[in-house]
Design an enzyme around this catalytic site. Structure first.
Site, PDB file in Angstrom:
ATOM      1  N   SER A 107      11.850  10.027   6.662  1.00 51.14           N
ATOM      2  CA  SER A 107      10.744  10.979   6.788  1.00 51.14           C
ATOM      3  C   SER A 107      11.342  12.364   6.999  1.00 51.14           C
ATOM      4  O   SER A 107      12.479  12.479   7.482  1.00 51.14           O
ATOM      5  CB  SER A 107       9.900  10.604   8.002  1.00 51.14           C
ATOM      6  OG  SER A 107       8.964  11.624   8.288  1.00 51.14           O
TER       7      SER A 107
ATOM      8  N   SER B 223       0.844  -1.208   0.000  1.00 49.73           N
ATOM      9  CA  SER B 223       0.000   0.000   0.000  1.00 49.73           C
ATOM     10  C   SER B 223       0.874   1.252   0.000  1.00 49.73           C
ATOM     11  O   SER B 223       2.103   1.167   0.090  1.00 49.73           O
ATOM     12  CB  SER B 223      -0.928   0.012   1.227  1.00 49.73           C
ATOM     13  OG  SER B 223      -0.152   0.042   2.403  1.00 49.73           O
TER      14      SER B 223
ATOM     15  N   TYR C 150       8.784   7.829  16.796  1.00 53.19           N
ATOM     16  CA  TYR C 150       8.886   7.766  15.328  1.00 53.19           C
ATOM     17  C   TYR C 150      10.018   8.673  14.834  1.00 53.19           C
ATOM     18  O   TYR C 150      10.843   8.260  14.022  1.00 53.19           O
ATOM     19  CB  TYR C 150       7.542   8.179  14.723  1.00 53.19           C
ATOM     20  CG  TYR C 150       7.507   8.179  13.216  1.00 53.19           C
ATOM     21  CD1 TYR C 150       7.560   6.986  12.493  1.00 53.19           C
ATOM     22  CD2 TYR C 150       7.408   9.371  12.501  1.00 53.19           C
ATOM     23  CE1 TYR C 150       7.515   6.986  11.103  1.00 53.19           C
ATOM     24  CE2 TYR C 150       7.355   9.377  11.115  1.00 53.19           C
ATOM     25  CZ  TYR C 150       7.414   8.179  10.423  1.00 53.19           C
ATOM     26  OH  TYR C 150       7.370   8.186   9.048  1.00 53.19           O
TER      27      TYR C 150
ATOM     28  N   LYS D 225      13.426   7.496  12.883  1.00 52.65           N
ATOM     29  CA  LYS D 225      13.843   7.963  11.553  1.00 52.65           C
ATOM     30  C   LYS D 225      15.185   8.706  11.638  1.00 52.65           C
ATOM     31  O   LYS D 225      16.005   8.597  10.733  1.00 52.65           O
ATOM     32  CB  LYS D 225      12.745   8.832  10.914  1.00 52.65           C
ATOM     33  CG  LYS D 225      11.441   8.062  10.617  1.00 52.65           C
ATOM     34  CD  LYS D 225      11.615   6.938   9.600  1.00 52.65           C
ATOM     35  CE  LYS D 225      10.282   6.310   9.177  1.00 52.65           C
ATOM     36  NZ  LYS D 225      10.437   5.161   8.273  1.00 52.65           N
TER      37      LYS D 225
ATOM     38  N   ILE E 175       3.118   4.447  -0.146  1.00 50.56           N
ATOM     39  CA  ILE E 175       4.327   4.899  -0.836  1.00 50.56           C
ATOM     40  C   ILE E 175       5.054   3.727  -1.523  1.00 50.56           C
ATOM     41  O   ILE E 175       5.520   3.846  -2.656  1.00 50.56           O
ATOM     42  CB  ILE E 175       5.268   5.616   0.163  1.00 50.56           C
ATOM     43  CG1 ILE E 175       4.581   6.873   0.706  1.00 50.56           C
ATOM     44  CG2 ILE E 175       6.608   5.963  -0.480  1.00 50.56           C
ATOM     45  CD1 ILE E 175       5.287   7.539   1.889  1.00 50.56           C
TER      46      ILE E 175
END
Ligand SMILES: NC(=O)c1ccc[n+]([C@@H]2O[C@H](COP(=O)([O-])OP(=O)(O)OC[C@H]3O[C@@H](n4cnc5c(N)ncnc54)[C@H](OP(=O)(O)O)[C@@H]3O)[C@@H](O)[C@H]2O)c1
Length: 321
Positions: A190, A56, A203, A207, A58
C-alpha cells in the site's frame, strides 16, 4: 550561456518535468512509462499466476486483466461462490485464449498457515508449475493509535504479514529447488506501506513490515524477482472488512461516493508492474502520487505533512478532498 549554466538549466527543466508528472500521473513515472513502452502483459501468456484474495476488489481486477492476456490462473480466497463466478468471467474475458482447466479455483483461508503446503501441492498437481505468486489477500484498518487493542495488532499482522511471509517462503523454496532457481513473488502492499497514513497504525506497520521482508528477499536471492505493488485509495469493499481498534469488530463502511481509483484501473497497472517485474510501484488519484513521491524525501515529507496535518491527510486518504 556557459556549459555550467546550460547544465543547471537542463537540471532545473528535468526537475520541473518530473514534478509535473508527480502531479499529473495516477501512478509512479516508471510504471506509467512501462504501461506504454514496457513488456506487454500478453508476454506472460501461458504462465501460471496464483492470486490470493481474488474474490473481490484489486485481486479480482488483476486476475481479470491477466485472463484477458491468456495468463493461466489459480484464484484463491474463502468465498468459493465468488471464485466460481470469477472463473466464468475470466474465461469470457480470455476470448478463447484460456480453457476450463486454465483457471483453477482453490478456496483457501490464508490464516490457516498449516494448510499452505497442502494448497501449494494442489497448484503443482493441477498445473505442474507455478511462475508467479501474487499475495493480495488482506484487510485494512480504521482506528485511533492509542485505542488499538493489542489483539487487533496481532490479528492484522497474522493476515497481512505472517500469512504472506509463510506462503511466499514455500513458493521461494519451490522456485529455488524445483523450478530452476527462478520465480516471481509479488505482494499487494500500500502507499501506506511507505507513507504513514493517520488512523491505521497497525495497517501501516504491517505494510511497512511486508515491504521490509520482500526487500530483504530481493537482496538475499538475486535470482528471484520481487514486486511490491502499492495502491493508494481504491474503490473496493475493503472499508467494510477493515479492522478497527477492537478485536472481532469490522469498520463496515462503504467507499461509495469517495474519490478513489477504480479497481479496474488499479488491476491494469498492477498487471503491468508484474509483467515488467518492477521492484516497487504505486498508484492513486491526485494528490496521492505527489504525496507518495514527497514521502520518499524525508525533509520534504516533514514539511508537507506538517502543513497538511492529520485531518487533510485523512481526507485525501478517504477520497474526500
Ligand atoms: N482498496 C484500497 O484502497 C487498498 C489500498 C492499498 C492496499 N490495498 C490492499 O489490497 C489488497 C486487496 O484489498 P481490496 O481493496 O481489493 O479489498 P477487498 O475487496 O476487501 O479484497 C480483499 C480480498 O482478500 C480476501 N481475504 C481476506 N481475508 C482472507 C483470508 N483470511 N483468507 C483468504 N482470503 C482473504 C478476500 O476474500 P474472501 O473474503 O473471499 O476470503 C478478498 O478477496 C489488500 O492487501 C489491501 O491491503 C487496498
Amino acid at each position: 550561456m556557459t556549459f555550467f549554466e546550460l547544465l543547471f538549466f537542463l537540471l532545473l527543466l528535468y526537475c520541473l518535468v518530473y514534478i509535473i508528472l508527480w502531479l499529473y500521473l495516477d501512478c509512479n513515472v516508471d510504471l506509467w512509462y512501462n504501461s506504454y513502452f514496457g513488456v506487454p502483459v500478453s508476454a506472460m501468456r501461458g504462465q501460471v499466476v496464483w492470486v490470493t484474495g481474488a474474490s473481490s476488489g484489486i485481486g479480482k481486477a488483476v486476475a481479470l486483466e491477466m485472463a484477458k492476456n491468456g495468463v493461466r490462473l489459480v484464484i484463491s480466497s474463502r468465498r468459493e461462490h465468488l471464485l466460481d463466478s470469477l472463473k466464468r468471467e475470466c474465461l469470457e474475458e480470455a476470448k478463447g485464449l484460456l480453457s476450463e482447466d486454465d483457471v483453477f479455483v482453490l478456496p483457501m483461508d490464508v490464516l490457516e498457515i498449516a494448510n499452505h503446503e497442502n494448497c501449494f501441492e494442489k497448484v503443482l498437481k493441477h498445473f505442474g508449475r507455478l511462475d508467479v505468486l501474487v499475495n493480495n489477500a488482506g484487510r485494512s484498518q480504521r482506528a485511533s493509535w492509542e485505542e488499538i487493542n493489542i489483539d487487533v495488532d496481532r490479528s492484522l499482522f497474522e493476515l497481512d504479514v505472517f500469512s504472506v511471509v509463510n506462503l511466499s517462503r514455500i513458493a521461494v523454496r519451490y522456485f529455488l529447488h524445483q523450478s530452476g532457481g527462478h520465480g516471481h513473488v509479488v505482494v499487494t502492499s500500500s502507499v501506506a506501506g511507505f507513507c504513514p497514513a493517520p488512523f491505521s497504525a497497525t495497517y501501516c506497520a504491517a505494510k511497512f513490515a511486508i515491504n521490509a521482508y520482500m526487500n530483504t528477499l530481493r537482496i538475499e536471492q538475486r535470482s528471484i524477482d520481487v514486486t511490491i505493488f502499492c495502491p493508494g485509495p481504491i474503490a473496493t469493499d475493503f472499508l467494510q472488512e477493515a479492522f478497527t481498534a477492537e478485536p472481532g469488530e469490522k469498520f463496515g463502511q462503504s467507499t461509495k461516493n469517495q474519490k478513489r481509483m477504480t479497481a479496474e484501473r488499479c488491476g491494469k497497472l498492477y498487471a503491468v508492474s508484474i509483467a515488467n517485474k518492477l521492484d516497487i510501484s504505486w498508484c492513486g488519484l491526485f494528490p496521492v502520487n505527489f504525496l507518495a513521491y514527497a514521502s520518499r524525501y524525508p525533509g520534504l515529507a516533514k514539511i508537507i505533512f506538517k502543513l497538511m496535518g492529520k485531518t487533510t491527510m485523512n481526507k485525501i486518504r478517504e477520497g474526500k478532498l
